[in-house]
Design a protein around this motif. Structure first.
Motif, PDB file in Angstrom:
ATOM      1  N   CYS A  86      43.986  46.011  42.122  1.00  0.00           N
ATOM      2  CA  CYS A  86      42.650  46.505  41.761  1.00  0.00           C
ATOM      3  C   CYS A  86      42.550  46.696  40.255  1.00  0.00           C
ATOM      4  CB  CYS A  86      42.364  47.818  42.484  1.00  0.00           C
ATOM      5  SG  CYS A  86      42.150  47.619  44.249  1.00  0.00           S
ATOM      6  N   ASP A 106      41.416  39.565  43.109  1.00  0.00           N
ATOM      7  CA  ASP A 106      40.631  39.676  44.344  1.00  0.00           C
ATOM      8  C   ASP A 106      41.334  39.047  45.545  1.00  0.00           C
ATOM      9  OD1 ASP A 106      38.885  39.791  41.975  1.00  0.00           O
ATOM     10  OD2 ASP A 106      37.234  39.886  43.401  1.00  0.00           O
ATOM     11  N   ALA A 166      44.111  41.188  46.737  1.00  0.00           N
ATOM     12  CA  ALA A 166      43.573  42.398  47.375  1.00  0.00           C
ATOM     13  C   ALA A 166      43.184  42.079  48.815  1.00  0.00           C
ATOM     14  CB  ALA A 166      42.375  42.927  46.594  1.00  0.00           C
ATOM     15  N   ILE A 186      36.339  43.440  44.432  1.00  0.00           N
ATOM     16  CA  ILE A 186      37.409  44.180  45.102  1.00  0.00           C
ATOM     17  C   ILE A 186      36.862  45.470  45.696  1.00  0.00           C
ATOM     18  CG2 ILE A 186      39.593  45.409  44.793  1.00  0.00           C
ATOM     19  CD1 ILE A 186      40.401  43.298  42.742  1.00  0.00           C
TER      20      ILE A 186
END
Length: 158
Positions: A76, A81, A84, A116
């Motif tokens: 993060c 992304d 994540a 995110i």
């Protein structure tokens, strides 16, 4: 063997990494001097494919480093992304706090990682959690002047 493992991650040596973890599955939970597990290190450096290999082995996906940060918090902060999403799909908890009370969502909000933040909220990230300073993710976004992030966080409170 521990040093070999961390070197294999840094060098993106898939065959060496898989061999070490297959022969010594307990290495997946070992930590380096900073308290990083293999998964924490791989995700922090944005190594998606290496992270996939590591996730094949049973482990605590929410293991924390010496600062209390998880792999999810690191991505993060860094803005990865795709990693994540990988972590969340593998059961990472978005509501764990580090030693300063920060969550993955607070990191995403502070650094303007709107994509995110949306992923975290889809996985039930709690927008009302406060860090040790008493600030929520939306408060951090306000301080950074991130109007779109503030709107996202304030329109979907959990």
């Amino acid at each position: 063997m521990k040093e070999q493992l961390f070197n294999a991650i840094r060098q993106e040596n898939f065959s060496e990494l898989e061999k070490l973890l297959t022969n010594n599955p307990e290495l997946v939970s070992t930590k380096d001097l900073r308290g990083s597990t293999p998964l924490l290190l791989a995700t922090y450096y944005g190594l998606y494919e290496i992270s996939e290999v590591i996730l094949k082995f049973p482990q605590n996906i929410d293991e924390q480093d010496a600062s209390g940060n998880t792999a999810l918090m690191g991505v993060c902060f860094k803005g990865f992304d795709h990693i994540a999403k990988l972590l969340l799909e593998n059961g990472a908890n978005p509501n764990i706090t580090n030693f300063n009370g920060a969550t993955a969502l607070i990191f995403a909000a502070t650094f303007g990682r709107k994509g995110i933040a949306g992923l975290l909220m889809e996985k039930s990230a709690n927008t009302s959690l406060k860090d040790d300073k008493g600030l929520t993710a939306a408060d951090h976004a306000k301080m950074q002047g991130l109007r779109e992030m503030v709107e996202l966080l304030e329109n979907k409170k959990h």
